[in-house]
Design a protein around this motif. Structure first.
Motif, PDB file in Angstrom:
ATOM      1  N   SER A   1       0.831  -1.210   0.000  1.00 35.91           N
ATOM      2  CA  SER A   1       0.000   0.000   0.000  1.00 35.91           C
ATOM      3  C   SER A   1       0.864   1.257   0.000  1.00 35.91           C
ATOM      4  CB  SER A   1      -0.959  -0.005   1.190  1.00 35.91           C
ATOM      5  OG  SER A   1      -0.350   0.568   2.309  1.00 35.91           O
TER       6      SER A   1
ATOM      7  N   CYS B   1      -6.975   0.439  -0.285  1.00 36.31           N
ATOM      8  CA  CYS B   1      -7.081   0.526   1.178  1.00 36.31           C
ATOM      9  C   CYS B   1      -8.236  -0.323   1.683  1.00 36.31           C
ATOM     10  CB  CYS B   1      -7.332   1.965   1.621  1.00 36.31           C
ATOM     11  SG  CYS B   1      -5.911   2.974   1.475  1.00 36.31           S
ATOM     12  N   LEU B   2      -9.388  -0.175   1.047  1.00 34.63           N
ATOM     13  CA  LEU B   2     -10.566  -0.908   1.519  1.00 34.63           C
ATOM     14  C   LEU B   2     -10.383  -2.406   1.280  1.00 34.63           C
ATOM     15  CD1 LEU B   2     -13.441   1.500   0.508  1.00 34.63           C
ATOM     16  CD2 LEU B   2     -12.255   1.264   2.682  1.00 34.63           C
TER      17      LEU B   2
ATOM     18  N   ILE C   1      -7.504  -4.003   1.357  1.00 38.09           N
ATOM     19  CA  ILE C   1      -6.609  -4.487   2.421  1.00 38.09           C
ATOM     20  C   ILE C   1      -7.369  -4.622   3.729  1.00 38.09           C
ATOM     21  CG2 ILE C   1      -4.600  -3.893   3.824  1.00 38.09           C
ATOM     22  CD1 ILE C   1      -3.305  -2.735   1.369  1.00 38.09           C
ATOM     23  N   ALA C   2      -8.239  -3.643   4.011  1.00 39.34           N
ATOM     24  CA  ALA C   2      -9.008  -3.685   5.266  1.00 39.34           C
ATOM     25  C   ALA C   2      -9.848  -4.959   5.332  1.00 39.34           C
ATOM     26  CB  ALA C   2      -9.889  -2.447   5.381  1.00 39.34           C
ATOM     27  N   ILE C   3     -10.588  -5.243   4.252  1.00 36.49           N
ATOM     28  CA  ILE C   3     -11.463  -6.421   4.269  1.00 36.49           C
ATOM     29  C   ILE C   3     -10.637  -7.703   4.304  1.00 36.49           C
ATOM     30  CG2 ILE C   3     -13.161  -7.711   2.918  1.00 36.49           C
ATOM     31  CD1 ILE C   3     -14.073  -5.057   1.790  1.00 36.49           C
TER      32      ILE C   3
ATOM     33  N   TYR D   1      -7.550  -8.165   5.331  1.00 36.75           N
ATOM     34  CA  TYR D   1      -6.867  -8.351   6.611  1.00 36.75           C
ATOM     35  C   TYR D   1      -7.842  -8.827   7.673  1.00 36.75           C
ATOM     36  CZ  TYR D   1      -4.551  -7.420  11.008  1.00 36.75           C
ATOM     37  OH  TYR D   1      -4.044  -7.560  12.248  1.00 36.75           O
ATOM     38  N   ALA D   2      -9.027  -8.222   7.720  1.00 32.62           N
ATOM     39  CA  ALA D   2     -10.018  -8.626   8.721  1.00 32.62           C
ATOM     40  C   ALA D   2     -10.351 -10.113   8.540  1.00 32.62           C
ATOM     41  CB  ALA D   2     -11.281  -7.772   8.604  1.00 32.62           C
TER      42      ALA D   2
END
Lengths: 640, 116
Positions: free
Chosen positions: B44, B87-88, B90-92, B94-95
């Motif tokens: 990122s 970004c979004l 990676i967020a999903i 990673y979660a």
């Protein structure tokens, strides 16, 4: 005791020094640079309805509704705030969804809501690059900071840093950095708040700063983290809601086609004029140059690639070290909840930031940059004006109502962000310095809560005083400085403490101090400061031009004569002057120090850890690392 | 397989912590977490810094990032939007990864240790 007091005085003193040292300059924060742009063309004879003064009773009424709701929350929260865990961390009982909204509320300041849309409506895409950096910053927060901090801290950055280092020096240094970062950020917010109130309602600057200050002191002292959290949640909901509403209205106006928004911008004759005359200073249109399309292209506001990269580093790395954001992770029960809350906040923030470009371009296409700058040269009014215009298309009363709503959202935004900052600074003083350094952890719960409340009051009053002193100063770059210092001081020390075995007390203190002080020093020798000899040089040019005119036999108009006299006086005053540090011109060429001070902060941390290693701290690493990765014993940490 | 400790975290000795640090399960957890975090953080960050550099070097109207892609929308704007998308993502991701991989390993480790 003595050392801590000196540290405290030094911290506050430095903050004041920087604030006082910052003159009105040519830089470059979003808000100010716009005001430096040449103000609009002559207003049309009959100004349209959306340019007229806001409906004051309606706007004041909306403000009162916001104040009433928030004060009720404070009343409710005050009964639940008894211990330090309540006061600083809301008992670690906030849920993931709640904390996600609160992080978004803590993070998105009035500068993003009003400033970014204004910047886009004046300069096009450059304004959109700021929020993009702030968004990417959350990847660092999510991957590196959120869960480890939750697993190893209690209330403050100092807690995370001193899990295996010597507590006293580390807490003192962490508190200094926290206070400086918060002071810079707070000053930017408070001055912005005062000017905004003045603009929106015509309330004098003094009154608005004192009023906002009083409200925030009440929120934080009585409601602590519980009230602050709920104020932030409500504010985030209002902010995202108003962003969605305005953007939908803009897209409807564009016939439901977002692509047409860009076409409207590129083909708008007023915008083409604005770009050609005001931004590029082309007296005659260059053949083949598409001035409308140029508005959608970069480089109208940020002109130097190194400034771009330095700004990118400050925004993208600074967020992860902002004390008021880190503090939010201590309000949730465990790492899983911290992770979920960051994911929720990322979606909210992404939605809102992307919508700022719709609002900004919408304002440019529908109101024209010239039209917006007639009302306010800083561009901050773009969103309220857009609301008035879009609502007014249906009915003038709806326009008034929508504008009042948007102003009230901006007001709520200021309250929420400043409350978070005041709470973070007060925790640094009372938890890190008073409880841990002065009292060596031997203060009772009631003593600690009392100390926390007193420091909140002191920090709040200090914020008001600084904001009053800086009324005429350019504070926009203080916000950029806050991000740069937090990236240079807090980020390397926290990351190394959590992940690097050899990190020692010396490394932490050196990283914090070098990162912070180098950032401040670089700003002091940067073009942000005032350089009298440079002013004198430009005065001299004016004098020469005008005197040449006289020699050629022309008589000067009254206005020219006044300009000449003013330039002569200014030249005499400035010709031998130097900047605050005795410089005749800036030594450091960039306005944002991040590109130099961040590597310095990292280097200092590494170098001093290797030069002054600590066997005890290296031995403790396994334990800390296991706790950090697995969350073993989090309940114990919280329960202390 | 780690040795069950059967005691409270506050009572762990130096040897207990060393034991956990050496245990295969913890080493696997820490290795996988570290490589995931560093890897995606680099992706990122590198992807992001192309943006300011591209914006800084895009000066002429015929430059690559000023190419008009859809109607008048230039490539640079879409590239900025792609930052949000990454970004979004990676967020999903990673979660999801943390829930199904890291949290599971952590629970297994803590069960083996029988921490009180």
């Amino acid at each position: 005791m003595k050392r801590a007091c000196i540290a405290l005085i030094l911290a506050v003193g430095l903050g004041l020094l920087i604030d006082a040292a910052v003159p009105a300059t040519t830089f470059a924060g979003p808000e100010t640079a716009i005001s430096n742009a040449v103000v609009a063309q002559a207003a049309p004879a009959q100004s349209p309805a959306w340019q007229q003064k806001a409906n004051k009773p309606l706007t004041l009424g909306m403000f009162c509704v916001i104040i009433a709701i928030t004060l009720y929350i404070v009343y409710w929260a005050a009964q639940r705030t008894k211990t330090t865990a309540d006061f600083y961390a809301a008992k670690s009982s906030i849920t993931g969804w709640q904390n996600g909204w609160a992080i978004a509320g803590d993070y998105m300041s009035a500068a993003t809501f009003l400033g970014m849309a204004g910047l886009i409506s004046f300069y096009g895409i450059d304004g959109f690059l700021y929020p993009t950096g702030w968004m990417v910053a959350f990847v660092t927060v999510l991957l590196v900071m959120a869960e480890p901090c939750r697993n190893s801290g209690k209330y403050t950055v100092g807690d995370v840093l001193c899990v295996r280092a010597s507590p006293k020096p580390v807490r003192a240094c962490a508190a200094i950095t926290t206070l400086l970062v918060s002071t810079f950020y707070l000053t930017g917010q408070m001055v912005g708040a005062g000017k905004l109130m003045q603009l929106l309602l015509g309330i004098p600057y003094f009154m608005s700063v004192v009023g906002v200050g009083c409200l925030i002191i009440i929120y934080v002292i009585f409601g602590g983290m519980i009230a602050t959290t709920w104020v932030q949640i409500i504010k985030a909901a209002l902010l995202v809601g108003s962003g969605v509403l305005l953007s939908i209205l803009v897209i409807i106006k564009m016939g439901g086609n977002p692509v047409r928004l860009f076409t409207e911008v590129a083909t708008n004759a007023q915008i083409q004029d604005w770009v050609r005359v005001k931004l590029l200073a082309h007296a005659v249109a260059q053949p083949g140059f598409d001035y409308g399309q140029r508005f959608l292209e970069p480089g109208l506001f940020l002109k130097n690639v190194w400034d771009q990269v330095s700004l990118g580093m400050a925004t993208c790395l600074g967020t992860a070290g902002m004390p008021h954001i880190l503090m939010r992770f201590f309000t949730v029960p465990d790492a899983q909840t911290a992770r979920k809350s960051v994911v929720v906040s990322m979606f909210l923030i992404a939605t809102f930031f992307i919508l700022t470009s719709v609002m900004g371009y919408g304002a440019a296409a529908l109101l024209t940059p010239q039209g917006i700058s007639v009302v306010d040269a800083s561009g901050n009014m773009a969103n309220p004006l857009l609301a008035r215009y879009l609502g007014g298309l249906a009915h003038p009363v709806i326009g008034d109502f929508l504008q009042a709503f948007v102003c009230a959202v901006a007001f709520a935004t200021i309250l929420a962000v400043v409350s978070g900052l005041v709470l973070a600074s007060s925790a640094a003083i009372s938890h890190d310095i008073y409880t841990s350094v002065i009292k060596e952890g031997k203060a009772s719960q009631s003593q600690q809560v009392k100390a926390a409340r007193i420091t909140c009051g002191v920090v709040g009053v200090a914020g008001v005083v600084i904001a009053l002193a800086c009324e005429t100063q350019n504070v926009a770059h203080l916000v950029a400085l806050a991000f740069a210092v937090s990236a240079a001081g807090v980020l390397p020390t926290v990351v190394f403490s959590l992940f690097w075995k050899k990190m020692s007390t010396a490394g932490i203190c050196a990283g914090l101090l070098v990162g912070t002080l180098s950032g401040i020093f670089l700003v002091l020798i940067s073009p942000n400061m005032q350089y009298p000899q440079l002013i004198a040089a430009s005065d001299q040019k004016i004098i020469q031009t005008l005197e040449k005119k006289v020699q050629e036999g022309a008589t000067l108009t009254e206005k020219d004569q006044a300009t000449l006299n003013k330039a002569k006086a200014s030249y005499e005053k400035n010709k031998n002057g130097t900047s605050m540090l005795g410089l005749s011109k800036p030594l450091f060429p960039l306005k944002i120090p991040a590109i130099v001070c961040i590597p310095l902060g990292f280097l200092a941390s590494i170098l001093f850890s290797l030069l002054f290693p600590s066997k005890r701290e290296e031995d403790a690493f396994d334990q800390i690392y296991i706790r950090q990765v697995t969350g073993i014993g989090v309940s114990q940490v919280v329960g202390h | 397989m780690s040795q069950p400790l059967n005691k409270n975290v506050d009572e762990f000795t130096r040897a207990d912590w060393d034991g956990i640090a050496q245990s295969p399960k913890f080493r696997e957890l820490s290795r996988r977490k570290f490589s995931f975090l560093v890897g995606w953080w680099l992706v990122s960050t590198i992807f992001y810094f192309i943006l300011p550099v591209a914006a800084g070097y895009t000066t002429g109207q015929s430059d690559f990032f000023n190419t008009q892609v859809i109607g008048h929308i230039p490539l640079l704007y879409l590239f900025a939007l792609a930052q949000y998308a990454l970004c979004l993502f990676i967020a999903i991701y990673y979660a999801h990864w943390a829930r199904t991989k890291a949290d599971k390993l952590t629970v297994e480790l803590l069960n083996e240790l029988k921490v009180k």
